[in-house]
Structures are given as structure tokens and as C-alpha cells.
Design an enzyme around this catalytic site. Structure first.
Site, PDB file in Angstrom:
ATOM      1  N   PRO A  26      39.188  45.182  44.199  1.00 40.48           N
ATOM      2  CG  PRO A  26      39.361  43.062  45.145  1.00 40.48           C
ATOM      3  CD  PRO A  26      38.435  43.938  44.371  1.00 40.48           C
ATOM      4  CG  ASN A  27      44.764  44.261  45.698  1.00 37.49           C
ATOM      5  OD1 ASN A  27      45.106  44.896  46.681  1.00 37.49           O
ATOM      6  ND2 ASN A  27      44.406  42.985  45.765  1.00 37.49           N
ATOM      7  NE  ARG A  34      47.601  43.397  41.806  1.00 38.41           N
ATOM      8  CZ  ARG A  34      46.449  42.873  41.435  1.00 38.41           C
ATOM      9  NH1 ARG A  34      45.498  43.642  40.961  1.00 38.41           N
ATOM     10  NH2 ARG A  34      46.245  41.575  41.550  1.00 38.41           N
ATOM     11  CE1 TYR A  39      46.211  42.751  36.602  1.00 40.40           C
ATOM     12  CE2 TYR A  39      48.099  42.601  38.070  1.00 40.40           C
ATOM     13  CZ  TYR A  39      46.883  42.114  37.631  1.00 40.40           C
ATOM     14  OH  TYR A  39      46.333  41.010  38.221  1.00 40.40           O
ATOM     15  CG  ASN A  90      39.020  44.648  36.609  1.00 47.61           C
ATOM     16  OD1 ASN A  90      39.007  43.627  37.295  1.00 47.61           O
ATOM     17  ND2 ASN A  90      40.104  45.056  35.968  1.00 47.61           N
ATOM     18  CB  ALA A  93      40.902  38.831  43.877  1.00 49.36           C
ATOM     19  CD  GLU A 114      34.133  38.978  33.816  1.00 49.12           C
ATOM     20  OE1 GLU A 114      35.036  38.428  34.475  1.00 49.12           O
ATOM     21  OE2 GLU A 114      33.183  38.342  33.310  1.00 49.12           O
ATOM     22  CG  HIS A 116      39.241  40.520  33.849  1.00 46.46           C
ATOM     23  ND1 HIS A 116      39.221  40.652  35.213  1.00 46.46           N
ATOM     24  CD2 HIS A 116      38.120  39.858  33.502  1.00 46.46           C
ATOM     25  CE1 HIS A 116      38.136  40.070  35.680  1.00 46.46           C
ATOM     26  NE2 HIS A 116      37.445  39.587  34.659  1.00 46.46           N
ATOM     27  NE  ARG A 123      47.692  37.073  35.657  1.00 42.54           N
ATOM     28  CZ  ARG A 123      47.341  37.940  36.602  1.00 42.54           C
ATOM     29  NH1 ARG A 123      46.342  38.786  36.398  1.00 42.54           N
ATOM     30  NH2 ARG A 123      47.975  37.981  37.747  1.00 42.54           N
TER      31      ARG A 123
END
Length: 163
Positions: A26-27, A34, A39, A90, A93, A114, A116, A123
Site C-alpha cells: 500500500p501507498n 509521497r 522516500y 515491500n 504498512a 524483504e 524497504h 523511524r
């Protein structure tokens, strides 16, 4: 640059599906606009093009998909079993919330990488927990958009060793 497709890139995909399934959650379709301080300005379409170029170099067939829907991601992960040789994901959330996505990744019995874009450990504390990591062969975070192509290279190396 147009947004990536949420269906497979089948241009050169063999009947079995391909070598590496790359999933983004998502996103991530909003990359480039964003929170660019976190990012960067690279879009998901840019990342897909980079992955396609590296896959060509490595002689791998990839399938790059994005969804904002947890169930769709889970369906794609389940379908990967027997159709792909590795998964790069990825989870956005869902990384921090989805036991169902973790369970699906575990049942594939595939190497899972995985990724990111940001360093999740610098964060908010809720981002420090990853259910996907419990199913992952390796994790790459904090290296920006290059995290995807680095994971692709790691997957290629592992697949070569396994062959």
C-alpha cells in the site's frame, strides 16, 4: 512516467510464471510524491524499469506488481508457489501488521527478500517490527530505490547457487 500495473508484466514470462515475483504494498504507488524527504523522488515506475533492466542483465524473468489491498497481495503470494523461484516484497504498512501476509509467505517455501526504501529502524518504533522478516531469507532497508535491485541481485545469486 505512468504508474506500474497491478497485474503481471507478461512480456517474456514463461508458462510457469517467472523467476522472481516482486510485490509492493500500500501507498507505494505514490512514490515520487509521497514524503519525498523519506522516500525520495523516484517513482514506482522508475523502480520497475530498473528491476527490468537488472533482470535482463541477470537473465531472469520478473513479474512486478503493486496493490493497496492486503487480500490481493496474499492471493499473489499464494499463487507464487510453484510458479516462481523467489519473492521480493515491500509490504508497506502491512509489514508491521499482517500476520496473514507472513503466513502466506511462509507457505510458499520460496526464498523471500524483504525490502524497504527507508531505514525503518530510524523511524517510528512501530516500524521496527516486521512480520515479513519472520518469513524472509534476507532484508534490505535504508538504501533507497536501489533496495529492489540489490534484492534482485541477492535472489539471483541464491537461485544460481541452488541450481
Amino acid at each position: 512516467m505512468p504508474a506500474p500495473k497491478s497485474k503481471p508484466n507478461t512480456a517474456a514470462a514463461p508458462e510457469r510464471g517467472g523467476d522472481v515475483l516482486i510485490l509492493t504494498g500500500p501507498n507505494l504507488n505514490m512514490l515520487g510524491v509521497r514524503e519525498p524527504k523519506i522516500y525520495g523522488k523516484t517513482t514506482l515506475a522508475d523502480i520497475e524499469l530498473d528491476c527490468l533492466a537488472v533482470a535482463k542483465e541477470l537473465k531472469l524473468v520478473i513479474d512486478f506488481r503493486q496493490s493497496n489491498h492486503e487480500g490481493e497481495l496474499i492471493d499473489w503470494v499464494q499463487q507464487a508457489r510453484g510458479a516462481f523461484r523467489a519473492i521480493i516484497i515491500n509490504g508497506g504498512a502491512y509489514t508491521h501488521t499482517s500476520i496473514a501476509l507472513m503466513d502466506a509467505l511462509l507457505l510458499t517455501d520460496l526464498p523471500v527478500y524483504e525490502v524497504h526504501i527507508s531505514n525503518v529502524f530510524r523511524r517510528e518504533s512501530f516500524r521496527h517490527n516486521s512480520y515479513i522478516s519472520l518469513a524472509a531469507t534476507g532484508v534490505i532497508c535504508g538504501l533507497g530505490a536501489a533496495s529492489y535491485t540489490l534484492a534482485l541481485r541477492a535472489a539471483a545469486q541464491a537461485l544460481q547457487t541452488k541450481a
